[in-house]
Design a protein around this motif. Structure first.
Motif, PDB file in Angstrom:
ATOM      1  N   ALA A   1       9.311  -9.003  -9.981  1.00 20.70           N
ATOM      2  CA  ALA A   1       7.511  -8.108 -10.430  1.00 20.70           C
ATOM      3  C   ALA A   1       6.486  -9.180 -10.087  1.00 20.70           C
ATOM      4  N   ALA A   2       7.055 -10.624 -10.138  1.00 24.71           N
ATOM      5  CA  ALA A   2       6.144 -12.087  -9.776  1.00 24.71           C
ATOM      6  C   ALA A   2       5.840 -11.295  -7.803  1.00 24.71           C
TER       7      ALA A   2
ATOM      8  N   ALA B   1       2.484 -10.226  -3.729  1.00 22.54           N
ATOM      9  CA  ALA B   1       2.640  -9.525  -2.325  1.00 22.54           C
ATOM     10  C   ALA B   1       1.381  -8.448  -1.938  1.00 22.54           C
ATOM     11  N   ARG B   2       1.342  -7.742  -3.270  1.00 27.99           N
ATOM     12  CA  ARG B   2      -0.163  -7.016  -3.460  1.00 27.99           C
ATOM     13  C   ARG B   2      -1.180  -7.105  -2.498  1.00 27.99           C
ATOM     14  N   ALA B   3      -1.340  -8.998  -3.139  1.00 27.49           N
ATOM     15  CA  ALA B   3      -2.970  -9.073  -3.251  1.00 27.49           C
ATOM     16  C   ALA B   3      -2.734  -9.516  -2.111  1.00 27.49           C
TER      17      ALA B   3
ATOM     18  N   ASP C   1      -5.423  -4.066  -7.020  1.00 31.15           N
ATOM     19  CA  ASP C   1      -6.639  -3.933  -8.007  1.00 31.15           C
ATOM     20  C   ASP C   1      -6.018  -5.806  -9.403  1.00 31.15           C
ATOM     21  N   THR C   2      -5.359  -6.613  -8.482  1.00 32.56           N
ATOM     22  CA  THR C   2      -5.286  -7.729  -9.254  1.00 32.56           C
ATOM     23  C   THR C   2      -5.976  -8.453  -8.978  1.00 32.56           C
ATOM     24  N   GLY C   3      -6.805  -8.836  -7.808  1.00 30.22           N
ATOM     25  CA  GLY C   3      -8.009  -9.842  -7.925  1.00 30.22           C
ATOM     26  C   GLY C   3      -7.673 -10.704  -7.358  1.00 30.22           C
ATOM     27  N   ARG C   4      -5.875 -11.341  -6.982  1.00 33.80           N
ATOM     28  CA  ARG C   4      -5.273 -12.378  -6.452  1.00 33.80           C
ATOM     29  C   ARG C   4      -6.416 -12.812  -5.357  1.00 33.80           C
TER      30      ARG C   4
END
Length: 514
Positions: A85-86, A91-93, A104-107
């Motif tokens: 998950a982490a 990677a999604r950021a 949608d993480t905003g990181r």
């Protein structure tokens, strides 16, 4: 055949089937199984052997389904995910993904040593924008709202007014602007280019050359052939004319014009033809606009019944018939638009059956059509009055009075003061009447007189050269073929240099490093 031949008895007759079939073996199990009904209708033959067999089959199937249900499980496939998950969130950021797909993480990644903060936001070399002139707006105020300095806005407005009056620029006109680089952040941007359609036949383009605004007037060729529309009235003149392409405003103006000559509700026939000619202009750039009604005609049986043209006489614009008779004014107006169906004098009464004096004039009309006061006056009677049914009587002064009978509804009351043309009631068939109509009477000193002897209105009349010019105008308009204004025409060549579009100006200045 010999004579001693004897007839065969039924026992001695030749059998229809061979003897071998008498000992036919029993049906095979496949045939029996094929003929077995495993799902009989449990609503029929209740209690029979076939019914009990079907019930047993149903019970067996239900029990088998219940017994095996807990033992059915989906197949499981093992294996760990590629990212936990982490790691997946990290990677999604860094992905370029739409919000709908998980961004949608905003990181964000942390800044590195290569990142240097800006001292100030970079200045855009130019700004392209479009503004629209509103109703009651000012050309200079529009420029100021767009970011132009007040002094420059006033100077440009004054320069444009030399080509076209600012009041002639129609509301809704779009102005395309290019604003250049500012000398300082506290100063407004200068106008580098401006373009607009100042009039239907004129385009204005301005460009800054050597520090000053240079204006170019670009005339636009316009075809001013009037638009003529003809067609059958049919069930509805309005719907027919709209289907033929006539604008709603032109149809309404046409109905108002012919409504002063005939009753639109009762005198129009489905076989009649309307003839509408309106002012129409078409620019070489493709735009078109439709103006006011020029001519209103009605054709019946292939011959003109009405031919009306707007003409200016003595400084007043009004509609004239083809004979040169204009609008009626002054005196008394007609009480209703219907035609005269019965005149003043002795006649045989349609209900009573004997001859007696008809003291007025009958006007035909549709039920509920408005009835107007022919002149200013005071209502002396407003109510049910004998054979007149619903009746209104007006006193106009000077010994003159008028009466209106058989109304369906009265719109005034006794003692009320009314004005010329005011609606005082509606056509009906009350009292001794065979159908909806208006019985209209005129009184002089208390005695009924022939209403046709009263001059209701005065008429404007064209004469001499003015009448000849009027009829020549009618011939010119009616010579135009229907739809000729919409026929394709070759665009005219416009002399003189033209500026390119604002996009060309912007790209040129961007290439020059401005």
């Amino acid at each position: 055949m010999s004579g001693n031949a004897a007839a065969l008895s039924m026992a001695q007759a030749v059998p229809l089937r061979p003897a071998a079939f008498e000992s036919e073996p029993a049906l095979s199990w496949r045939d029996r199984l094929a003929g077995l009904d495993l799902v009989p209708d449990l609503g029929a033959n209740i209690g029979s052997a076939e019914w009990w067999r079907g019930l047993a089959t149903l019970t067996l199937l239900c029990g088998s389904a219940i017994a095996t249900f807990p033992g059915i499980k989906p197949l499981e496939i093992g294996g760990a995910p590629a990212l936990d998950a982490a790691d997946f969130n990290e990677a999604r950021a860094q992905m370029i993904v739409p919000l709908a797909l998980g961004a949608d993480t905003g990181r964000h990644m942390a800044a590195t040593d290569a990142v240097r903060p800006l001292t100030q936001t970079p200045e855009r070399p130019q700004i392209e924008l479009a503004a629209t002139l509103g109703r009651g707006d000012s050309f200079a105020r529009l420029l100021e709202r767009s970011g132009v300095g007040g002094a420059e806005a006033q100077a440009i407005a004054q320069q444009v007014s030399g080509a076209v009056p600012l009041s002639d620029i129609a509301p809704g006109t779009r102005i395309d602007l290019i604003l250049g680089r500012r000398a300082a952040r506290t100063m407004p941007r200068p106008v580098e280019a401006l373009a607009m359609r100042a009039r239907f036949d004129l385009r204005i383009e301005m460009e800054r050359i050597d520090g000053r605004m240079v204006m170019r007037r670009i005339p636009i060729a316009v075809d001013a052939t009037p638009l003529r529309i003809r067609g059958r009235v049919g069930d509805s003149l309005y719907r027919s004319a709209r289907a033929a392409g006539a604008p709603p405003e032109a149809i309404q103006a046409y109905l108002r014009v012919i409504g002063k000559q005939i009753s639109v509700g009762s005198d129009l026939r489905a076989s009649d033809e309307y003839d509408i000619i309106v002012d129409h202009r078409r620019a070489e750039t493709g735009e078109s606009e439709t103006g006011r009604l020029l001519y209103a005609g009605l054709i019946r049986g292939g011959k003109p019944k009405l031919s009306m043209l707007e003409w200016t006489k003595d400084g007043r614009s009004q509609w004239f018939e083809a004979s040169g008779v204009g609008e009626r004014r002054g005196g008394m107006v007609r009480p209703t638009n219907g035609r005269v169906t019965s005149t003043f004098g002795v006649r045989r009464h349609p209900i009573l059956g004997y001859r007696r004096m008809h003291s007025g004039v009958d006007f035909g009309g549709g039920y509920g059509a408005p009835i107007h006061a022919v002149s200013d006056g005071v209502v002396t009677v407003a109510g049910r009055t004998g054979g007149f049914g619903n009746y209104v009587k007006l006193n106009h002064g000077g010994g003159t009075g008028t009466g209106y009978g058989h109304m369906s509804r009265i719109a005034v009351r006794a003692g009320q003061r009314v004005t010329r043309g005011q609606v005082i009631g509606y056509i009906g068939s009350t009292g001794l009447s065979t159908g909806p109509h208006l019985h209209f009477e005129v009184y002089r000193n208390g005695h009924a007189v022939n209403p046709m002897s009263v001059s209701f209105v005065t008429k404007a009349q064209l004469e001499g050269q003015e009448l000849a010019a009027f009829r020549a105008r009618i011939r010119t308009l009616t010579a135009i073929a229907p739809g000729a204004a919409l026929a394709p025409v070759a665009p005219k060549q416009i002399e003189g240099p033209k500026l390119g579009s604002l996009a060309d100006v912007a790209s040129k200045r961007a290439g020059d490093g401005l």
